[in-house]
Write an enzyme that holds these catalytic residues in place. Structure first.
Site, mmCIF file in Angstrom:
data_model
loop_
_atom_site.group_PDB
_atom_site.id
_atom_site.type_symbol
_atom_site.label_atom_id
_atom_site.label_comp_id
_atom_site.label_asym_id
_atom_site.label_seq_id
_atom_site.Cartn_x
_atom_site.Cartn_y
_atom_site.Cartn_z
ATOM 1 N N THR A 184 0.876 -1.303 -0.066
ATOM 2 C CA THR A 184 0.275 -0.117 -0.333
ATOM 3 C C THR A 184 1.207 1.339 -0.216
ATOM 4 O O THR A 184 1.677 1.360 0.800
ATOM 5 C CB THR A 184 -0.578 -0.078 1.407
ATOM 6 N N LYS A 221 -11.570 20.017 10.492
ATOM 7 C CA LYS A 221 -12.046 20.172 12.067
ATOM 8 C C LYS A 221 -12.292 21.488 12.413
ATOM 9 O O LYS A 221 -11.633 22.706 12.239
ATOM 10 C CB LYS A 221 -11.178 19.550 12.612
ATOM 11 N N TRP A 249 -16.009 17.523 13.133
ATOM 12 C CA TRP A 249 -15.519 17.545 12.078
ATOM 13 C C TRP A 249 -16.873 17.760 10.932
ATOM 14 O O TRP A 249 -17.830 17.915 10.760
ATOM 15 C CB TRP A 249 -15.578 15.854 11.490
HETATM 16 P P1 AMP Z 1 -6.625 1.013 -0.874
HETATM 17 O O1 AMP Z 1 -5.906 0.597 -0.315
HETATM 18 O O2 AMP Z 1 -5.590 2.126 -1.890
HETATM 19 O O3 AMP Z 1 -7.322 0.150 -1.668
HETATM 20 O O4 AMP Z 1 -7.014 1.888 -0.767
HETATM 21 C C1 AMP Z 1 -7.822 2.157 0.494
HETATM 22 C C2 AMP Z 1 -8.430 3.294 0.672
HETATM 23 O O5 AMP Z 1 -9.622 3.802 -0.370
HETATM 24 C C3 AMP Z 1 -9.202 2.972 2.197
HETATM 25 O O6 AMP Z 1 -9.108 2.858 3.328
HETATM 26 C C4 AMP Z 1 -10.442 4.543 1.850
HETATM 27 O O7 AMP Z 1 -9.919 5.397 2.419
HETATM 28 C C5 AMP Z 1 -10.796 4.703 -0.334
HETATM 29 N N1 AMP Z 1 -11.786 3.813 -0.060
HETATM 30 C C6 AMP Z 1 -12.353 2.857 -0.753
HETATM 31 N N2 AMP Z 1 -13.736 2.598 -1.104
HETATM 32 C C7 AMP Z 1 -14.012 3.470 -0.802
HETATM 33 C C8 AMP Z 1 -15.416 4.394 -0.542
HETATM 34 N N3 AMP Z 1 -16.787 3.512 -1.237
HETATM 35 N N4 AMP Z 1 -15.377 5.576 -0.765
HETATM 36 C C9 AMP Z 1 -14.526 6.483 0.012
HETATM 37 N N5 AMP Z 1 -13.165 5.842 0.394
HETATM 38 C C10 AMP Z 1 -13.408 4.693 0.025
#
Ligand code: AMP
Length: 549
Positions: A185, A440, A445
């Site tokens: 990640t 904030k 929030w």
């Molecule tokens: P990744 O590990 O790169 O797939 O990123 C994961 C992150 O993407 C999550 O912790 C969220 O912050 C964001 N994310 C994934 N799906 C959504 C969604 N439907 N709405 C908002 N944020 C999302």
């Protein structure tokens, strides 16, 4: 007393064995880097996976070895998924959009022994090669005819490797906890962290994702992942399609090409697609400008970042139902998915659509809760925001080689997602922000995602991000940053007024700034960190009056 049931291990290779037995003639169709569309069946894929497993063995691969890939969504990548899992090795899918220093970091950290790469990445890999001491050979994903001239040490041709191997392989009965995949990640700060998937976690995730109120894969479906196979296993679709007998359509290097995507949907009869909102915005723009339809498609699974209601509406206009989903690399990735509850059917349409826009409800296997700053659980009232925590058999327990050094897990095994969310009385969770991105104002929030969703429904707004800017009176106030569609003029005041009645007055952004290009991370999300850096010396316009009531 123990039950008297067989203890068969849950193994990824068994998914392909199952498809070979039960759906031998179902197709995998791939757009290729060489050009043209390749098609073959699960039974062909199975035989070539056996050859590749033999080839890996001939190369000297041992259980636990990491095999790096720099590859698009294509049939050879699919074969790599299964041959690595079957041989007890670990596919390390690498995001080609990472910066060179990040690529070097992840490959060295993973200690990949081989790198399998598309011809289009050979030039970039040549520059990296001197910095990759663990790589023993580079396997180029092509046949002899397309093999490029290269200075890569020990460069091999994928099809040559397979050509000499047997079509049979006796896959060992591995322990289901054996690792099968590794995906880093790219956090906004610090080095990328490796999430190490297990056979068991992947198989359980795949089974759960097939349920009717999850993605609902079936024999009738044609699945097109437009989310890359280098990022969280393309959300599990290369596992689920053969498990449930669905045809798989892989767009190769054409992930951002609206014309190819539309052609694939119509010509291959795609019923389900999966991808992040930016990809679909590109497709919908193409379809609107060039005409035609998306007839076969009935649902689009959208996640990775919040799906703006405006995009859902565009899909609806073409007869496609958007299923909003949330997940992370750390959750393999499916965590929640949005399908309606029966009681919503009698609600006014607008209310039903409002529920559709929420991020989704839980499904068996993932527990979730929201907590306040003291780690006290908050009620599911749809109002209170809290830090989202999850746990379950396909949620990571630790990061690769970090040995508990990350503080993401608590004593009860809950994983802190880094997301902020509300959960309502129907169990529908809504992501409002990343913890690092919340605004904030006066101690309370404001959801940046909600502000962004409203902005992109305003005519001429191509992309929007709201970020917290320091403010003497309120601590922080929202600034709306907008990329305009080409050749469009937007009146800043009118855009701010557009928020009236849509959110509480004190949520309304104080100012709008235009930007030529919104910075993105390697996984296509808006990089708020870079945006905040860009506006680090920002001065609020004269007379900006915070609108808190
Ligand atoms: P990744 O590990 O790169 O797939 O990123 C994961 C992150 O993407 C999550 O912790 C969220 O912050 C964001 N994310 C994934 N799906 C959504 C969604 N439907 N709405 C908002 N944020 C999302």
């Amino acid at each position: 007393m123990k039950g008297l049931m067989m203890e068969r291990q849950l193994l990824v290779i068994d998914i392909l064995k199952h498809a070979n037995r039960n759906f031998p003639n179902v197709e995998i169709v791939s757009e290729t880097v060489e050009g043209g569309r390749h098609r073959y069946t699960y039974s062909d894929a199975y035989r070539r996976t056996a050859k590749l497993s033999n080839a890996l063995q001939r190369l000297g691969a041992k259980t636990g070895d990491r095999v790096g890939t720099l590859a698009w969504n294509g049939y050879r990548h699919f074969e790599l998924y299964y041959a690595t899992a079957g041989t007890g090795t670990v596919i390390h899918t690498i995001n080609p959009r990472l910066f060179p220093e990040q690529l070097i970091y992840v490959i060295n950290h993973a200690e990949d022994r081989w790198l399998f790469l598309e011809t289009s990445f050979v030039e970039a890999a040549e520059k990296l090669a001197p910095h990759l001491p663990t790589i023993e050979g580079f396997v180029i994903l092509c046949d002899r005819e397309h093999m490029p001239e290269t200075s890569l040490p020990n460069a091999m041709c994928y099809e040559d490797l397979l050509a000499i191997e047997e079509e049979e392989y006796s896959w060992a009965e591995l322990d289901e906890k054996t690792a099968c995949g590794l995906c880093y990640t790219s956090g906004t700060t610090g080095n990328p962290k490796g999430v190490l998937y297990s056979n068991r976690g992947v198989v359980l995730h795949t089974m759960a994702s097939g349920a009717p109120d999850a993605i609902h894969y079936s024999l009738q479906d044609v699945v097109m992942p437009v989310v890359p196979m280098f990022h969280v296993n393309a959300w599990g679709s290369p596992h689920a399609s053969p498990m449930f007998g669905a045809k798989l359509v892989l767009p190769g290097p054409k992930m951002l090409d609206g014309k190819t995507l539309q052609a694939l949907i119509n010509e291959e009869g795609v019923t389900i697609s999966l991808g992040v909102p930016t990809i679909w915005t590109a497709l919908m723009n193409y379809v609107k400008e060039n005409g035609g339809d998306l007839k076969p498609m009935n649902r689009s699974i959208i996640g990775g970042s919040a799906c703006p209601p405006a995009l859902m509406k565009s899909f609806r206009d073409y007869g496609v139902r958007v299923r909003h989903a949330w997940g992370m690399s750390e959750t393999t990735p499916l965590g929640v998915l949005n399908t309606p509850k029966p009681e919503f059917a009698s609600w006014p349409l607008e209310e039903q659509q409002r529920m559709d826009e929420k991020t989704g409800h839980g499904f068996f296997g993932i527990e979730m809760k929201i907590v306040d700053g003291d780690d006290t659980e908050l009620p599911w009232d749809g109002v209170q925001f809290g830090a989202l925590k999850v746990r379950g058999p396909w949620v990571c327990n630790d990061y690769f080689k970090l040995d508990g050094a990350s503080d993401a897990h608590d004593a009860d095994g809950w994983f802190s997602t880094g997301d902020v969310a509300t959960i309502d009385e129907y169990g529908f969770m809504q992501i409002t922000d990343r913890t690092k991105d919340v605004i904030k104002s006066g101690g309370e929030w404001i959801s940046s995602i909600e502000l962004e969703n409203i902005a992109v429904s305003y005519p001429g707004v191509a992309e929007a991000a709201s970020i917290a800017m320091e403010h003497t009176k309120w601590g922080e106030r929202p600034l709306l940053v907008v990329r305009k569609s080409e050749g469009v003029a937007i009146d800043k005041r009118a855009l701010i007024d557009f928020y009236q009645g849509k959110v509480a007055n004190w949520w309304i952004p104080d100012a709008v700034e235009f930007i030529e290009e919104v910075p993105h991370t390697a996984t296509g999300k808006v990089s708020k960190l870079k945006l905040r850096e860009h506006f680090s010396n920002y001065e609020w316009p004269a007379g900006t009056d915070p609108k808190r009531e």
